[in-house]
Design an enzyme around this catalytic site. Sequence first.
Site, mmCIF file in Angstrom:
data_model
loop_
_atom_site.group_PDB
_atom_site.id
_atom_site.type_symbol
_atom_site.label_atom_id
_atom_site.label_comp_id
_atom_site.label_asym_id
_atom_site.label_seq_id
_atom_site.Cartn_x
_atom_site.Cartn_y
_atom_site.Cartn_z
ATOM 1 N N ASP A 33 45.751 84.155 142.654
ATOM 2 C CA ASP A 33 45.639 83.473 141.369
ATOM 3 C C ASP A 33 46.511 84.210 140.361
ATOM 4 O O ASP A 33 46.548 85.439 140.332
ATOM 5 C CB ASP A 33 44.174 83.439 140.901
ATOM 6 C CG ASP A 33 43.969 82.442 139.775
ATOM 7 O OD1 ASP A 33 43.320 81.409 140.012
ATOM 8 O OD2 ASP A 33 44.470 82.689 138.654
ATOM 9 N N ILE A 34 47.204 83.431 139.525
ATOM 10 C CA ILE A 34 48.136 84.016 138.558
ATOM 11 C C ILE A 34 47.395 84.769 137.446
ATOM 12 O O ILE A 34 47.977 85.618 136.769
ATOM 13 C CB ILE A 34 49.035 82.894 137.979
ATOM 14 C CG1 ILE A 34 50.352 83.426 137.476
ATOM 15 C CG2 ILE A 34 48.310 82.074 136.937
ATOM 16 C CD1 ILE A 34 51.371 82.329 137.174
ATOM 17 N N ASN A 89 35.462 74.787 141.048
ATOM 18 C CA ASN A 89 35.195 74.095 139.796
ATOM 19 C C ASN A 89 35.397 72.609 140.058
ATOM 20 O O ASN A 89 36.449 72.194 140.567
ATOM 21 C CB ASN A 89 36.126 74.599 138.696
ATOM 22 C CG ASN A 89 35.847 76.056 138.344
ATOM 23 O OD1 ASN A 89 34.706 76.498 138.404
ATOM 24 N ND2 ASN A 89 36.882 76.796 137.998
ATOM 25 N N GLY A 95 35.182 73.448 134.095
ATOM 26 C CA GLY A 95 36.296 74.387 134.006
ATOM 27 C C GLY A 95 37.468 74.068 134.900
ATOM 28 O O GLY A 95 38.425 74.842 134.964
ATOM 29 N N GLN A 96 37.416 72.934 135.612
ATOM 30 C CA GLN A 96 38.547 72.609 136.487
ATOM 31 C C GLN A 96 39.741 72.178 135.645
ATOM 32 O O GLN A 96 39.621 71.322 134.758
ATOM 33 C CB GLN A 96 38.178 71.484 137.470
ATOM 34 C CG GLN A 96 39.282 71.239 138.499
ATOM 35 C CD GLN A 96 38.900 70.214 139.561
ATOM 36 O OE1 GLN A 96 37.843 69.593 139.502
ATOM 37 N NE2 GLN A 96 39.785 70.038 140.525
ATOM 38 N N HIS A 102 40.768 73.243 145.200
ATOM 39 C CA HIS A 102 41.080 74.636 145.518
ATOM 40 C C HIS A 102 39.810 75.461 145.465
ATOM 41 O O HIS A 102 38.945 75.254 144.610
ATOM 42 C CB HIS A 102 42.116 75.220 144.547
ATOM 43 C CG HIS A 102 41.761 75.038 143.105
ATOM 44 N ND1 HIS A 102 41.971 73.847 142.450
ATOM 45 C CD2 HIS A 102 41.203 75.889 142.206
ATOM 46 C CE1 HIS A 102 41.557 73.976 141.196
ATOM 47 N NE2 HIS A 102 41.073 75.197 141.017
ATOM 48 N N HIS A 104 38.328 79.190 144.760
ATOM 49 C CA HIS A 104 38.589 80.522 144.209
ATOM 50 C C HIS A 104 37.850 81.511 145.105
ATOM 51 O O HIS A 104 36.608 81.511 145.155
ATOM 52 C CB HIS A 104 38.024 80.654 142.790
ATOM 53 C CG HIS A 104 38.677 79.804 141.755
ATOM 54 N ND1 HIS A 104 39.633 80.284 140.890
ATOM 55 C CD2 HIS A 104 38.506 78.506 141.433
ATOM 56 C CE1 HIS A 104 40.014 79.308 140.068
ATOM 57 N NE2 HIS A 104 39.344 78.216 140.379
HETATM 58 P P1 AMP Z 1 40.602 75.742 137.966
HETATM 59 O O1 AMP Z 1 40.381 76.112 136.533
HETATM 60 O O2 AMP Z 1 39.391 75.869 138.843
HETATM 61 O O3 AMP Z 1 41.260 74.377 138.094
HETATM 62 O O4 AMP Z 1 41.587 76.825 138.544
HETATM 63 C C1 AMP Z 1 42.965 76.779 138.401
HETATM 64 C C2 AMP Z 1 43.461 78.161 138.680
HETATM 65 O O5 AMP Z 1 44.828 78.087 139.006
HETATM 66 C C3 AMP Z 1 43.346 79.127 137.506
HETATM 67 O O6 AMP Z 1 42.524 80.238 137.892
HETATM 68 C C4 AMP Z 1 44.784 79.551 137.221
HETATM 69 O O7 AMP Z 1 44.882 80.901 136.862
HETATM 70 C C5 AMP Z 1 45.458 79.258 138.547
HETATM 71 N N1 AMP Z 1 46.895 78.971 138.496
HETATM 72 C C6 AMP Z 1 47.523 78.083 137.682
HETATM 73 N N2 AMP Z 1 48.842 78.067 137.947
HETATM 74 C C7 AMP Z 1 49.053 78.954 138.958
HETATM 75 C C8 AMP Z 1 50.195 79.399 139.682
HETATM 76 N N3 AMP Z 1 51.432 78.935 139.433
HETATM 77 N N4 AMP Z 1 50.018 80.331 140.646
HETATM 78 C C9 AMP Z 1 48.795 80.826 140.910
HETATM 79 N N5 AMP Z 1 47.675 80.442 140.268
HETATM 80 C C10 AMP Z 1 47.798 79.530 139.307
#
Ligand code: AMP
Length: 115
Positions: A33-34, A89, A95-96, A102, A104
């Site tokens: 995760d970024i 999420n 929070g999605q 995906h 986490h």
């Molecule tokens: P959610 O809020 O459950 O939809 O999670 C989306 C997740 O994607 C968040 O934790 C972000 O930090 C992560 N995210 C968004 N863009 C990227 C990316 N380019 N590479 C890795 N993680 C990402």
Amino acid sequence: MHMAEETVFGKIVSGEIPVEKLIETERVIAFHDIAPQAPVHILVIPKTTAYANVTELAAADPGLLAEIVDVAQQLAREHADGDFRLVFNNGANAGQTVFHVHAHLLAGGLTEGSL
Ligand code: AMP
């Protein structure tokens, strides 16, 4: 074009956005995760853009959901002590933000977590 193909994870699957792939199978990829929220914070996603959330995935392809859980277990062994928390999420009010299903994978020093 299917809407889900426009998400950031669709671009990661297609290679448009490069990531370090920690595990790649025929149907699943995993990458950091970024914006990590735990010592280990890895995203495990199906390559298909067909499912926006875990509810849709579970209903349509439970075997693929099981593969995501199995990949999470492998990663937790590689990157932590094997124990892990798996968070999906499901919906904007939960929070999605990315509507490509995906998991986490959170691991490493979570004993003081609130859940
Ligand atoms: P959610 O809020 O459950 O939809 O999670 C989306 C997740 O994607 C968040 O934790 C972000 O930090 C992560 N995210 C968004 N863009 C990227 C990316 N380019 N590479 C890795 N993680 C990402």
